[in-house]
Write a protein that holds these residues in place. Structure first.
Motif, PDB file in Angstrom:
ATOM      1  N   GLY A 170       0.801  -1.231   0.000  1.00  0.00           N
ATOM      2  CA  GLY A 170       0.000   0.000   0.000  1.00  0.00           C
ATOM      3  C   GLY A 170       0.826   1.269   0.000  1.00  0.00           C
ATOM      4  O   GLY A 170       0.281   2.376  -0.079  1.00  0.00           O
ATOM      5  N   LYS A 171       2.167   1.130   0.097  1.00  0.00           N
ATOM      6  CA  LYS A 171       3.039   2.319   0.074  1.00  0.00           C
ATOM      7  C   LYS A 171       3.796   2.359  -1.243  1.00  0.00           C
ATOM      8  O   LYS A 171       4.573   1.456  -1.546  1.00  0.00           O
ATOM      9  N   LEU A 172       3.542   3.411  -2.001  1.00  0.00           N
ATOM     10  CA  LEU A 172       4.087   3.529  -3.352  1.00  0.00           C
ATOM     11  C   LEU A 172       5.221   4.543  -3.415  1.00  0.00           C
ATOM     12  O   LEU A 172       5.071   5.682  -2.977  1.00  0.00           O
ATOM     13  N   GLY A 173       6.345   4.102  -3.982  1.00  0.00           N
ATOM     14  CA  GLY A 173       7.428   5.014  -4.322  1.00  0.00           C
ATOM     15  C   GLY A 173       7.481   5.174  -5.829  1.00  0.00           C
ATOM     16  O   GLY A 173       6.946   4.360  -6.575  1.00  0.00           O
ATOM     17  N   ALA A 174       8.155   6.238  -6.285  1.00  0.00           N
ATOM     18  CA  ALA A 174       8.354   6.422  -7.725  1.00  0.00           C
ATOM     19  C   ALA A 174       9.744   6.984  -7.959  1.00  0.00           C
ATOM     20  O   ALA A 174      10.189   7.881  -7.241  1.00  0.00           O
ATOM     21  N   VAL A 175      10.433   6.421  -8.953  1.00  0.00           N
ATOM     22  CA  VAL A 175      11.720   6.948  -9.386  1.00  0.00           C
ATOM     23  C   VAL A 175      11.652   7.127 -10.896  1.00  0.00           C
ATOM     24  O   VAL A 175      11.078   6.288 -11.602  1.00  0.00           O
ATOM     25  N   GLY A 176      12.189   8.247 -11.387  1.00  0.00           N
ATOM     26  CA  GLY A 176      12.157   8.487 -12.824  1.00  0.00           C
ATOM     27  C   GLY A 176      13.336   9.327 -13.253  1.00  0.00           C
ATOM     28  O   GLY A 176      13.956  10.019 -12.444  1.00  0.00           O
ATOM     29  N   PHE A 177      13.612   9.277 -14.547  1.00  0.00           N
ATOM     30  CA  PHE A 177      14.813   9.883 -15.098  1.00  0.00           C
ATOM     31  C   PHE A 177      14.449  10.832 -16.226  1.00  0.00           C
ATOM     32  O   PHE A 177      13.723  10.445 -17.137  1.00  0.00           O
ATOM     33  N   CYS A 178      14.920  12.078 -16.148  1.00  0.00           N
ATOM     34  CA  CYS A 178      14.685  13.056 -17.213  1.00  0.00           C
ATOM     35  C   CYS A 178      13.169  13.317 -17.326  1.00  0.00           C
ATOM     36  O   CYS A 178      12.561  13.780 -16.368  1.00  0.00           O
ATOM     37  N   PHE A 179      12.528  12.985 -18.433  1.00  0.00           N
ATOM     38  CA  PHE A 179      11.063  13.090 -18.514  1.00  0.00           C
ATOM     39  C   PHE A 179      10.423  12.340 -17.343  1.00  0.00           C
ATOM     40  O   PHE A 179       9.443  12.799 -16.739  1.00  0.00           O
ATOM     41  N   GLY A 180      10.986  11.180 -17.004  1.00  0.00           N
ATOM     42  CA  GLY A 180      10.468  10.399 -15.876  1.00  0.00           C
ATOM     43  C   GLY A 180      10.633  11.112 -14.540  1.00  0.00           C
ATOM     44  O   GLY A 180       9.820  10.945 -13.633  1.00  0.00           O
ATOM     45  N   GLY A 181      11.696  11.924 -14.429  1.00  0.00           N
ATOM     46  CA  GLY A 181      11.865  12.741 -13.224  1.00  0.00           C
ATOM     47  C   GLY A 181      10.752  13.770 -13.118  1.00  0.00           C
ATOM     48  O   GLY A 181      10.194  14.006 -12.042  1.00  0.00           O
ATOM     49  N   TYR A 182      10.407  14.371 -14.262  1.00  0.00           N
ATOM     50  CA  TYR A 182       9.265  15.287 -14.289  1.00  0.00           C
ATOM     51  C   TYR A 182       7.986  14.555 -13.861  1.00  0.00           C
ATOM     52  O   TYR A 182       7.193  15.082 -13.068  1.00  0.00           O
ATOM     53  N   ILE A 183       7.781  13.340 -14.358  1.00  0.00           N
ATOM     54  CA  ILE A 183       6.561  12.603 -14.014  1.00  0.00           C
ATOM     55  C   ILE A 183       6.513  12.288 -12.519  1.00  0.00           C
ATOM     56  O   ILE A 183       5.445  12.342 -11.900  1.00  0.00           O
ATOM     57  N   VAL A 184       7.655  11.975 -11.900  1.00  0.00           N
ATOM     58  CA  VAL A 184       7.662  11.764 -10.438  1.00  0.00           C
ATOM     59  C   VAL A 184       7.188  13.044  -9.739  1.00  0.00           C
ATOM     60  O   VAL A 184       6.327  13.001  -8.850  1.00  0.00           O
ATOM     61  N   ASN A 185       7.734  14.188 -10.149  1.00  0.00           N
ATOM     62  CA  ASN A 185       7.298  15.464  -9.563  1.00  0.00           C
ATOM     63  C   ASN A 185       5.806  15.698  -9.813  1.00  0.00           C
ATOM     64  O   ASN A 185       5.086  16.194  -8.937  1.00  0.00           O
ATOM     65  N   TYR A 186       5.345  15.321 -10.998  1.00  0.00           N
ATOM     66  CA  TYR A 186       3.927  15.489 -11.346  1.00  0.00           C
ATOM     67  C   TYR A 186       3.033  14.582 -10.486  1.00  0.00           C
ATOM     68  O   TYR A 186       2.001  15.031  -9.968  1.00  0.00           O
ATOM     69  N   LEU A 187       3.418  13.326 -10.313  1.00  0.00           N
ATOM     70  CA  LEU A 187       2.610  12.394  -9.509  1.00  0.00           C
ATOM     71  C   LEU A 187       2.503  12.876  -8.062  1.00  0.00           C
ATOM     72  O   LEU A 187       1.451  12.749  -7.429  1.00  0.00           O
ATOM     73  N   ALA A 188       3.602  13.446  -7.542  1.00  0.00           N
ATOM     74  CA  ALA A 188       3.582  13.962  -6.171  1.00  0.00           C
ATOM     75  C   ALA A 188       2.645  15.158  -6.055  1.00  0.00           C
ATOM     76  O   ALA A 188       2.039  15.381  -5.000  1.00  0.00           O
ATOM     77  N   ALA A 189       2.509  15.913  -7.152  1.00  0.00           N
ATOM     78  CA  ALA A 189       1.740  17.163  -7.112  1.00  0.00           C
ATOM     79  C   ALA A 189       0.280  16.996  -7.521  1.00  0.00           C
ATOM     80  O   ALA A 189      -0.586  17.736  -7.057  1.00  0.00           O
TER      81      ALA A 189
END
Length: 298
Positions: A180-199
């Motif tokens: 039930g605890k989700l982490g996300a790691v992403g690179f470049c565009f994927g880094g943007y998506i991590v920031n987006y998912l958090a927001a």
């Protein structure tokens, strides 16, 4: 690899800058190759330059898909607000356990290439269930080369791609193997998506690690509640320019964040398939990432 790596340090900085511009759509391949050609007059061979800058995915395998400690499958998920259906690469440890911390792995701007699949395997080897979606699935999936993948991803509706990753995050969080605890790691565009998912959804992530990714749009940032570990390369001027304003917003919203700036590192320094790879900084950043996820997701 070490000798090769030392040679890469002698490539002029502008070659890395050109590659970055080319990789992010600011320059076409012909212009990029012509610019590299100007360095031939300085004694650099085109073979050396292209082999250093353009990904070689044979170098990027750290965990074999045949590794006895992990099991990989492809899983589909529903994405009604995106492209209808999505698919990703799910890797789990072979040890039997009721539930695991789960981590979404998000690729760069060119689809699910072999490097990102290897990152998912590294996470499974470390005891997480990892899921790496392919944004290009609606168009048939990662085509086997980055140039074509980049063109395909650029042709797609960005809003729908973002919704596909939100759907993938919800799919993984609710997976039968998930604690039930989700982490996300992403690179470049994927880094943007991590920031987006958090927001985009305050309750979605329990931890995010964006590697050299730009922030979500300003109006969304006040929603961020998840702890973040921001990984940046010192020589990545394009992404680093967005950091002071992002940091001010994280501070204003009392987000639990840490930022690591890696000395002498380029954009893409974690990607071990190109000359931008920085082994020492990549390894340090990865150990920090694993420790952060173990702390926040257990």
């Amino acid at each position: 690899m070490t000798e090769e790596k030392n040679q890469h340090h002698h490539i002029p900085q502008e070659a890395f800058d050109w590659y970055d511009e080319y990789a992010h759509g600011g320059m076409d391949r012909r212009t990029f190759m012509n610019k590299l050609g100007t360095l031939a007059a300085l004694g650099y061979s085109m073979t050396f330059l292209t082999s250093a800058l353009i990904p070689n995915y044979a170098l990027a395998e750290q965990v074999s898909f045949n590794d006895d400690d992990i099991l990989a499958t492809y899983e589909t998920f529903d994405s009604p607000d995106g492209h209808g259906k999505g698919q990703g690469y799910l890797v789990k440890p072979t040890t039997e356990k009721a539930n695991y911390p789960v981590v979404l792995v998000i690729h760069e701007n060119r689809g699910l290439n072999p490097y990102v699949k290897d990152v998912a395997r590294r996470l499974a080897k470390a005891g997480f269930v990892a899921f790496a979606p392919d944004a290009l699935f609606p168009l048939g999936g990662y085509p086997g080369n980055d140039d074509e993948g980049r063109t395909m991803q650029r042709s797609m509706d960005r809003g729908k791609i973002q919704n596909d990753f939100v759907a993938a995050a919800n799919f993984l969080k609710a997976h039968k193997l998930s604690n039930g605890k989700l982490g996300a790691v992403g690179f470049c565009f994927g880094g943007y998506i991590v920031n987006y998912l958090a927001a985009v959804d305050s309750d979605l992530l329990a931890a995010g690690v964006p590697y050299y990714g730009t922030p979500a749009s300003k109006e969304l940032r006040s929603n961020i509640k998840a702890p973040l570990m921001i990984q940046l390369g010192e020589l990545d001027e394009r992404v680093n320019a967005s950091w002071p304003e992002y940091e001010a917003d994280l501070k204003a919203n009392k987000v639990d964040y840490q930022m690591h700036m890696y000395a002498g590192a380029h954009h893409g320094f974690h990607n071990d398939s190109t000359g931008r790879y920085d082994e020492e900084n990549a390894e340090l950043s990865w150990q920090r990432t694993l420790a952060f996820f173990k702390d926040k997701l257990s």
